[in-house]
Design a protein around this motif. Structure first.
Motif, PDB file in Angstrom:
ATOM      1  N   GLU A  75       4.912  37.110  41.534  1.00 25.62           N
ATOM      2  CA  GLU A  75       4.755  37.570  40.148  1.00 25.62           C
ATOM      3  C   GLU A  75       5.432  36.641  39.146  1.00 25.62           C
ATOM      4  OE1 GLU A  75       4.609  42.413  40.782  1.00 25.62           O
ATOM      5  OE2 GLU A  75       6.544  41.427  40.456  1.00 25.62           O
ATOM      6  N   TYR A  76       6.274  35.738  39.609  1.00 28.26           N
ATOM      7  CA  TYR A  76       7.078  34.924  38.702  1.00 28.26           C
ATOM      8  C   TYR A  76       6.621  33.475  38.760  1.00 28.26           C
ATOM      9  CZ  TYR A  76      11.133  32.857  36.411  1.00 28.26           C
ATOM     10  OH  TYR A  76      11.942  32.150  35.557  1.00 28.26           O
ATOM     11  N   ASP A  77       6.397  32.878  37.575  1.00 26.23           N
ATOM     12  CA  ASP A  77       5.853  31.524  37.500  1.00 26.23           C
ATOM     13  C   ASP A  77       6.868  30.482  37.037  1.00 26.23           C
ATOM     14  OD1 ASP A  77       6.180  32.300  34.908  1.00 26.23           O
ATOM     15  OD2 ASP A  77       4.067  32.059  34.313  1.00 26.23           O
ATOM     16  N   SER A  78       8.166  30.809  37.122  1.00 30.17           N
ATOM     17  CA  SER A  78       9.249  29.878  36.762  1.00 30.17           C
ATOM     18  C   SER A  78       9.284  29.558  35.278  1.00 30.17           C
ATOM     19  CB  SER A  78       9.145  28.565  37.580  1.00 30.17           C
ATOM     20  OG  SER A  78       9.223  28.837  38.961  1.00 30.17           O
ATOM     21  N   ARG A  79       8.719  30.408  34.462  1.00 26.20           N
ATOM     22  CA  ARG A  79       8.764  30.215  33.014  1.00 26.20           C
ATOM     23  C   ARG A  79       9.703  31.241  32.402  1.00 26.20           C
ATOM     24  NH1 ARG A  79       4.131  31.979  31.310  1.00 26.20           N
ATOM     25  NH2 ARG A  79       4.183  30.996  29.271  1.00 26.20           N
TER      26      ARG A  79
END
Length: 708
Positions: free
Chosen positions: A69-73
């Motif tokens: 769910e997390y895109d490192s943004r």
């Protein structure tokens, strides 16, 4: 840690220092495997130049996120964090960066997957190169809910100086601004009803940076309500302009000192009964986008906590304003794109008036695929089109533009409505898109009033008759364009209608009659009522519908509206004429037709003919409604030569001519033409288009007046 992407730095940014480029100290380098990870805590590694924020598994657990769910943004965490906390922690980080500090920390609340609130603590170490540029932040995050719950007397540290008593002010402001979409919305939240209460001030002014000047767009509060400032250059001549230019807030506890330092402010602030002011720059991504001035009657309001509160409020306002500015720009582009794809000019016709309107939805930056078109055809015919491409984005608008041009080309080639829609469906199916479109197309012969119409999953037309009645004819339809070709069901059956002189045809897209949660028939009834009560001229009627329906039905969707009205044909003073259409499915049509006839004869001073003509009209109309599949066009006129008389004509689409019969005494039908023969002086049948017209004449000498 912060939950918003750090503002982009420039080489001239005095708060952070020059961009990296002179090398980083070896002792400052920490590898990805050397984060500050401790038991019970999660760690993060934020590379500022790349804008990536890496979370380990424990940190993902703290935020209740799954790895996929997390895109490192950094901005992807915003939805988890309360808006007021996001702003205050972000301010703590910016202050640490500007001051050259090596660490920062704070508490904030996040919303977990199940809707529960969780207190979270973050602590970060700021890594800088030899020149003092911050290039990386490493730190920890941990769940602090138990810590604060078990020791209620222990409150989260206030790294930004936000005392618990002032927290509601931040929360109220954040909640109100979270619903603001446009710049006008943000201005309304700040300076409209309740704005001062949200910010705990006695007066407020809002200015936006515009082409190197500060343009004041809102004023609130009795002490400053009458102040009208023109756009001012950002030259430091006024305190708010200086705050915006330097990106540094200013707090003043004496208006006398303020006016002495800024003489140009004296005409505006002298005698307003205020004693303190905060001039706050609105900074987004390192760029000043505006400023807010807060005014107070009390001179001792600026405690350290209140100053930090003002800074936090300014950060929240700047976020909202930047988002609103982006929204307005994107919406302006989107609506401009759609407007460019609609026809610029509507052709004029000798026998009819046409009006079109387009209403863009107020839901946001999305752009719809609604369209209208009017096509001039040979032999005094006109093609009318309304449609709606699936979706609300620029792709929908692009598809709409291509489909509109293709459909116009098929219509101009002279194809029947059913063929036009079938070819348009195939064209859409062959485009590189998965979108479908609904559409209604009608071809009107302005000479005869004959209408051939077909629809593809779209609303049919609404007709307003000459007597003011409105109705939705039963127009058969097919599947939406594109979808029909995909499933190989490309039949679009035609329906034939008649539009008599003086009648009005209304096409629209579903945004005008559809509202979420309500049956579409409610909107259709509202539209029919508005058309019935509206003025006759099409431009005035279009404005009437816009004023009465768009606010109610069209605010959440785009609306395309097309109205055509045939010119009335009243004849002349010596040879008046009236027309009426009786629809087969209209139970009140016969009664209305008889009433219309009687009113016309009374207006022509021929009431003595009313009874005979009513009976004849009833027989002819019933014959059409019983023995044909369509409606009837009824015309009543005074024929001036060679002998003045009244002629009644009833036209239908059947090619079968009536036969005069000799019914027996027990027969219940077959006497219609016998009655016509007995009541009229002459009668006959003649071909008319693809059908026939039965006429009968009354007079002369039967009545004085126009026949005398």
């Amino acid at each position: 840690m912060t939950v918003r992407k750090r503002p982009v730095r420039s080489s001239s940014d005095p708060r952070v220092g020059p961009l990296p480029g002179s090398g980083r100290s070896p002792e400052a380098e920490i590898g990805p495997g050397e984060r500050l990870a401790l038991n019970g805590m999660g760690s993060f590694d934020w590379t500022l130049d790349a804008g990536t924020l890496e979370l380990d598994e424990a940190a993902l657990g703290v935020f209740d996120l799954r790895r996929e769910e997390y895109d490192s943004r950094p901005e992807s965490l915003v939805l988890r964090v309360a808006p007021e906390d996001a702003a205050t922690v972000d301010y703590a980080l910016r202050r640490a960066l500007q001051a050259g500090e090596s660490s920062y920390g704070g508490y904030f609340q996040i919303t977990r997957r199940d809707g529960s609130k969780q207190w979270t603590h973050t602590q970060g170490t700021i890594l800088r190169d030899r020149r003092g540029n911050a290039y990386r932040i490493v730190g920890i995050v941990r769940d602090a809910t138990d810590e604060l719950t078990q020791a209620p007397e222990v409150r989260p540290p206030q790294p930004v100086g936000e005392p618990p008593s002032l927290a509601p002010i931040v929360r109220l402001a954040a909640e109100a601004l979270s619903r603001a979409v446009t710049v006008d919305d943000v201005t309304a939240v700040l300076t409209g009803a309740g704005g001062l209460e949200r910010f705990g001030a006695d007066g407020m002014m809002l200015g936006l940076v515009d082409a190197g000047t500060l343009r004041f767009v809102g004023v609130s509060g009795a002490p400053v309500a009458d102040i009208a400032l023109p756009p001012r250059p950002l030259d430091g001549s006024l305190p708010l302009g200086e705050a915006v230019a330097t990106q540094r807030p200013s707090f003043v506890n004496s208006f006398a000192e303020l006016m002495e330092r800024y003489p140009e402010s004296r005409p505006y602030l002298d005698g307003v009964g205020l004693n303190a002011a905060a001039f706050l720059p609105l900074v987004a991504q390192g760029r000043s986008i505006g400023g807010v001035a807060l005014f107070y009657r009390s001179s001792d309001v600026f405690t350290p906590a209140h100053r930090e509160l003002c800074a936090a409020l300014a950060a929240i306002v700047a976020q909202s304003l930047q988002r609103a500015m982006l929204f307005d720009r994107e919406r302006e582009f989107a609506t401009g794109l759609q407007a460019a794809m609609l026809p610029r000019d509507i052709p004029r016709f000798a026998g009819a008036d046409v009006a079109v309107r387009y209403h863009a939805a107020s839901r946001g930056r999305e752009v719809g695929g609604d369209w209208y078109d009017v096509v001039a055809l040979p032999q005094n015919r006109v093609g009318l089109v309304v449609g709606d491409v699936q979706g609300h984005d620029t792709h929908a608008a692009a598809v709409m533009g291509q489909l509109r041009i293709a459909l116009r080309a098929y219509a101009a080639e002279g194809h029947a409505p059913s063929t036009v829609l079938a070819r348009a469906s195939r064209f859409l199916a062959e485009l590189d898109t998965e979108r479908f479109a609904t559409c209604a197309y009608a071809e009107l012969d302005l000479t005869s009033g004959s209408v051939r119409t077909a629809r593809a999953g779209h609303l049919g037309p609404l007709i307003r008759h000459t007597d003011g009645r409105t109705g939705w004819p039963n127009v058969r339809g097919g599947l939406p364009l594109g979808l029909a070709t995909t499933v190989d069901l490309t039949e679009f059956p035609e329906t034939r209608l008649d539009l008599v002189p003086g009648e009005t045809l209304v096409f629209c897209t579903d945004g005008l009659v559809e509202e979420h949660g309500l049956d579409i028939t409610i909107g259709m009834e509202a539209l029919a009522e508005a058309v019935r009560d509206g003025p006759g001229p099409v431009e005035e009627l279009a404005d009437h519908l816009a004023d009465n329906l768009w606010e109610r039905w069209g605010s959440q969707d785009d609306v395309a509206l097309l109205i055509l009205r045939r010119h009335p044909d009243p004849g002349t003073s010596r040879a008046p004429r009236m027309h009426s259409y009786v629809h087969q499915a209209d139970p009140e049509g016969l009664a209305e037709a008889r009433l219309t006839l009687r009113q016309a004869l009374e207006a022509w001073e021929l009431p003595g003919l009313a009874d005979d003509i009513e009976v004849a009209a009833g027989e002819l109309l019933v014959n059409v409604l019983l023995h044909t599949e369509g409606g009837a066009v009824m015309t009543l006129e005074v024929v001036p030569a060679p002998v003045r008389r009244v002629r009644l004509t009833v036209q239908d689409r059947s090619s079968v001519w009536p036969r005069r019969r000799s019914p027996g005494e027990a027969a219940t039908s077959g006497r219609g033409l016998l009655m016509i023969d007995a009541l009229s002086t002459h009668w006959g049948v003649e071909p008319r288009g693809d059908g026939k017209a039965v006429w009968c004449e009354f007079g002369p000498g039967a009545e004085r007046g126009l026949l005398g």
